[in-house]
Design a protein around this motif. Structure first.
Motif, PDB file in Angstrom:
ATOM      1  N   ARG A 107      15.468  12.783  -7.422  1.00  0.00           N
ATOM      2  CA  ARG A 107      15.694  13.872  -8.463  1.00  0.00           C
ATOM      3  C   ARG A 107      15.449  15.235  -7.904  1.00  0.00           C
ATOM      4  N   SER A 131       7.760   8.899 -12.979  1.00  0.00           N
ATOM      5  CA  SER A 131       7.858  10.156 -13.672  1.00  0.00           C
ATOM      6  C   SER A 131       6.830  10.043 -14.876  1.00  0.00           C
ATOM      7  N   TYR A 142       6.431  14.060 -11.002  1.00  0.00           N
ATOM      8  CA  TYR A 142       7.496  13.044 -10.652  1.00  0.00           C
ATOM      9  C   TYR A 142       7.052  12.676  -8.955  1.00  0.00           C
ATOM     10  N   ARG A 150      15.891  17.956 -10.516  1.00  0.00           N
ATOM     11  CA  ARG A 150      16.338  18.758 -11.747  1.00  0.00           C
ATOM     12  C   ARG A 150      17.458  19.522 -11.827  1.00  0.00           C
ATOM     13  N   ASN A 191      15.279  12.108 -19.390  1.00  0.00           N
ATOM     14  CA  ASN A 191      14.684  13.373 -18.770  1.00  0.00           C
ATOM     15  C   ASN A 191      13.758  13.894 -19.884  1.00  0.00           C
ATOM     16  N   ASP A 237      22.053  16.389 -22.709  1.00  0.00           N
ATOM     17  CA  ASP A 237      22.189  16.946 -21.419  1.00  0.00           C
ATOM     18  C   ASP A 237      23.537  17.296 -20.862  1.00  0.00           C
TER      19      ASP A 237
END
Length: 414
Positions: free
Chosen positions: A6, A196, A164, A8, A245, A363
């Motif tokens: 990941r 996470s 993370y 972001r 998220n 999202d």
């Protein structure tokens, strides 16, 4: 084949010039000892996220049958990410106690995480939440060749942020069909294990959640002529665990008085919640054509579909031109379209609230949209094996999101 963890929402693009060089050398590529240092500046529109990404990479031959390659990276991330927030200030201890009581009442009715409560849902608003973080990463890959020059590549990668951690491995095997080496078959697999941080009810604590990602790929590469090359591959992805998220939020409805209606006081702030499993896959094809020693063109297409109801199509076109021996220019255009996930609701939509139980996300990357990316780049040979490259990319989605990326760096070949 390497899977990246990941970042972001940052859509990383390869070093400008590297792709263009590959276009002109793809039919006769060979390993070289080299070291590179590149810096990428990524800026989202509307004063959102800014990322500075520095990567130091290397590749070296260990004899004629082995190659070792790797990189280390450091990212700085700052800015603000938009999410639903409460806007009414807490007026008293009694007001706070009442909000906590209402949250706990709703939390008892759902396995989803309820974060906070606004007495009137009309006072919820999408506001930018500031964030600042750093990310360090490293990867290394070893390639071994047998007597027929078939290649086995094994790699590992690791990255860490304050909230993370990601670690993974990958393996790929390249098998030539015959001694002419005009056709080869590629088989690969990769695995990621991520951990996470996740907020709990009322932001009281932070839990740890795991995510497992597996990717499998197979394909064929075919030399069509001295000046053309194509590849076709199929891929399959499986993800299981925490796919949400925890920086993003949604609004959930809870009929607290059981009257069959949702009043202004029965809407709660909750976490972005996605299914804990995702299965997807697709096909990809790539065609490269060179025109003499100075011009090359590339065309590629990718189709993807998953059980979240997301389907996407990607078309890439690229043209590179070796203007002079030292100077190479390239231009690239990418068109992308996707359908939305079945549990997505746009924050600006009239129906933007979710039931008290079940997946839900606002999202915008999970919604339906079209997008394009335009890139321009150059690579300059300065002599003594030193190449300097720089360029930029503009990305824009039909939902209003956009970003710009600027990159520069050098590669030293020995």
């Amino acid at each position: 084949m390497k899977m990246t963890p990941r970042s972001r929402g940052l859509a990383r693009f390869t070093a400008l010039g590297a792709t263009a060089t590959t276009l002109l050398q793809s039919l006769s590529a060979h390993a070289e000892d080299k070291i590179g240092l590149h810096y990428l500046h990524y800026q989202e529109g509307d004063d959102r996220i800014t990322v500075g990404d520095t990567v130091l990479s290397f590749e070296t031959d260990l004899g004629v049958d082995h190659t070792l390659a790797g990189s280390v990276g450091y990212d700085s991330i700052s800015g603000a990410s938009p999410a639903w927030q409460t806007t009414t200030p807490i007026e008293s201890a009694e007001d706070l106690a009442n909000r906590i009581r209402r949250v706990e009442q709703a939390q008892a009715a759902t396995p989803e995480i309820i974060l906070f409560y606004e007495p009137d849902y009309r006072n919820y608003a999408v506001e930018k939440v500031e964030l600042e973080d750093t990310r360090t990463s490293a990867d290394v890959a070893w390639t071994s060749r047998d007597k027929k020059r078939n290649e086995l590549t094994v790699g590992i990668n690791y990255s860490e942020e304050s909230d993370y951690v990601s670690a993974g491995g990958n393996v790929q095997y390249l098998l030539y069909a015959d001694d002419s080496k005009n056709r080869s078959y590629r088989y690969g697999a990769a695995f990621l294990y991520n951990v996470s941080d996740v907020f709990t009810t009322l932001y009281r604590d932070v839990d740890k959640e795991n995510l497992y990602i597996g990717n499998f790929e197979t394909g064929v590469n075919q030399v069509l002529s001295p000046n053309s090359f194509m590849s076709v591959n199929a891929f399959f992805n499986y993800e299981h665990g925490y796919l949400s998220n925890h920086y993003l939020t949604i609004l959930r409805q809870y009929d607290a008085n059981a009257d069959g209606e949702i009043g202004p006081e029965e809407v709660f702030l909750a976490t972005d919640t996605r299914p804990d499993e995702r299965v997807g896959g697709g096909i990809a094809a790539n065609f490269v054509q060179s025109f003499g020693d100075s011009v090359a063109a590339q065309f590629s297409y990718r189709f993807y579909a998953d059980d979240w109801d997301i389907q996407s199509h990607t078309i890439d076109t690229e043209l590179s031109w070796q203007v002079t021996d030292p100077l190479l220019l390239y231009a690239k255009y990418r068109w992308y379209t996707q359908t939305g996930a079945w549990f997505f609701k746009d924050a600006d939509a009239r129906d933007n609230q979710f039931a008290i139980v079940g997946p839900g996300s606002a999202d915008e990357r999970l919604g339906a949209f079209n997008a394009y990316t335009a890139e321009l780049g150059t690579q300059i040979y300065c002599g003594y094996g030193l190449y300097v490259d720089f360029g930029g990319a503009w990305y824009e989605q039909s939902n209003g999101f956009n970003s710009v990326s600027l990159m520069g760096g050098f590669t030293k070949k020995f």
